[in-house]
Design a protein around this motif. Structure first.
Motif, mmCIF file in Angstrom:
data_model
loop_
_atom_site.group_PDB
_atom_site.id
_atom_site.type_symbol
_atom_site.label_atom_id
_atom_site.label_comp_id
_atom_site.label_asym_id
_atom_site.label_seq_id
_atom_site.Cartn_x
_atom_site.Cartn_y
_atom_site.Cartn_z
ATOM 1 N N ASN A 56 51.005 46.288 88.408
ATOM 2 C CA ASN A 56 51.596 46.334 87.065
ATOM 3 C C ASN A 56 52.799 45.393 86.948
ATOM 4 O OD1 ASN A 56 51.867 47.092 84.393
ATOM 5 N ND2 ASN A 56 53.069 48.915 84.878
ATOM 6 N N VAL A 57 52.571 44.112 87.254
ATOM 7 C CA VAL A 57 53.669 43.139 87.212
ATOM 8 C C VAL A 57 54.057 42.734 85.798
ATOM 9 C CG1 VAL A 57 53.140 42.211 89.503
ATOM 10 C CG2 VAL A 57 52.164 41.126 87.480
ATOM 11 N N GLY A 58 53.321 43.178 84.813
ATOM 12 C CA GLY A 58 53.731 42.948 83.429
ATOM 13 C C GLY A 58 53.214 41.667 82.801
ATOM 14 N N LEU A 59 52.042 41.206 83.198
ATOM 15 C CA LEU A 59 51.433 40.040 82.565
ATOM 16 C C LEU A 59 51.108 40.387 81.114
ATOM 17 C CD1 LEU A 59 50.331 37.153 83.020
ATOM 18 C CD2 LEU A 59 48.159 38.193 83.648
ATOM 19 N N ALA A 60 51.541 39.555 80.200
ATOM 20 C CA ALA A 60 51.376 39.843 78.770
ATOM 21 C C ALA A 60 50.087 39.237 78.211
ATOM 22 C CB ALA A 60 52.573 39.304 77.997
ATOM 23 N N SER A 61 49.677 39.745 77.078
ATOM 24 C CA SER A 61 48.561 39.199 76.287
ATOM 25 C C SER A 61 47.255 39.118 77.065
ATOM 26 C CB SER A 61 48.936 37.831 75.723
ATOM 27 O OG SER A 61 50.095 37.923 74.937
ATOM 28 N N ILE A 62 46.934 40.158 77.795
ATOM 29 C CA ILE A 62 45.717 40.180 78.610
ATOM 30 C C ILE A 62 44.471 39.988 77.747
ATOM 31 C CG2 ILE A 62 44.340 41.547 80.238
ATOM 32 C CD1 ILE A 62 47.203 40.660 81.155
ATOM 33 N N GLU A 63 44.349 40.773 76.687
ATOM 34 C CA GLU A 63 43.167 40.689 75.835
ATOM 35 C C GLU A 63 43.052 39.320 75.167
ATOM 36 O OE1 GLU A 63 40.725 42.924 75.664
ATOM 37 O OE2 GLU A 63 41.785 44.169 77.104
ATOM 38 N N VAL A 64 44.182 38.740 74.800
ATOM 39 C CA VAL A 64 44.170 37.394 74.199
ATOM 40 C C VAL A 64 43.675 36.380 75.224
ATOM 41 C CG1 VAL A 64 45.605 35.550 73.219
ATOM 42 C CG2 VAL A 64 45.968 37.926 72.511
ATOM 43 N N GLY A 65 44.163 36.484 76.448
ATOM 44 C CA GLY A 65 43.714 35.576 77.506
ATOM 45 C C GLY A 65 42.224 35.678 77.759
ATOM 46 N N ILE A 66 41.701 36.900 77.738
ATOM 47 C CA ILE A 66 40.266 37.113 77.946
ATOM 48 C C ILE A 66 39.466 36.529 76.778
ATOM 49 C CG2 ILE A 66 38.469 38.893 78.075
ATOM 50 C CD1 ILE A 66 40.533 40.567 79.712
ATOM 51 N N ALA A 67 39.897 36.822 75.555
ATOM 52 C CA ALA A 67 39.183 36.301 74.377
ATOM 53 C C ALA A 67 39.259 34.778 74.330
ATOM 54 C CB ALA A 67 39.771 36.903 73.101
#
Length: 181
Positions: free
Chosen positions: A50-61
């Motif tokens: 849980n290092v706090g990487l942001a915008s996971i879903e955006v990166g995947i899309a």
């Protein structure tokens, strides 16, 4: 737990990595998917921690959009460019899986499962990409499929933007209600 949109976008991305590697050909058939699986495992560790990487879903899309465009363009990109791009995408995909690991009974088996599943979907993509090159209309159909995949990536991004806008509106309404109370 991941949404249906996430599951669909991940599926399209995994198959697309295999297709792109087949379009490049040669050693890219193994190095591009191999890079993805390896970096995805590292992304999984980051998610688990849980290092706090942001915008996971955006990166995947976004990965679905870019990979779809690459398939539709049918240009032989340099292997290192493809490996770099899929490494970035794999970080997001792995992080999403890793963030789920603490909630499953056996995290090691879960990690091996998502890595194996990813590799199998890459192989499906390689087969689709390779087979399509042996038929007169195969390349055209593959380019159309790439455009459809890019369209799906765009749709996922628009859906995420709409979800975020709704969340912001809801929070603003909630704050206004609290201010009146």
């Amino acid at each position: 737990s991941r949404s249906r949109r996430s599951w669909r976008s991940s599926f399209l991305a995994m198959v697309s990595v295999g297709i792109v590697s087949a379009q490049i050909g040669g050693r890219a058939i193994w190095t591009v998917p191999g890079t993805f699986v390896t970096v995805m495992a590292l992304g999984g560790v980051l998610g688990w921690l849980n290092v706090g990487l942001a915008s996971i879903e955006v990166g995947i899309a976004f990965s679905v959009l870019v990979l779809g465009i690459a398939i539709a363009a049918d240009r032989k990109m340099p292997i290192l460019v493809a490996m770099g791009a899929v490494a970035i995408f794999a970080t997001f995909h792995g992080y999403a899986h890793g963030a789920e690991m603490p909630t499953v009974a056996n995290p090691v088996k879960y990690a091996l499962g998502f890595m194996t599943g990813t590799a199998l979907l890459h192989i499906v993509g390689v087969l689709i990409g390779d087979i399509s090159q042996h038929y007169a209309r195969g390349k055209v159909l593959l380019r159309v499929a790439g455009a459809a995949i890019a369209g799906a990536g765009t749709w996922f991004l628009v859906g995420l933007a709409g979800s975020e806008a709704a969340r912001v509106r809801h929070a603003a309404i909630h704050r206004q209600a609290e201010a009146r109370a």
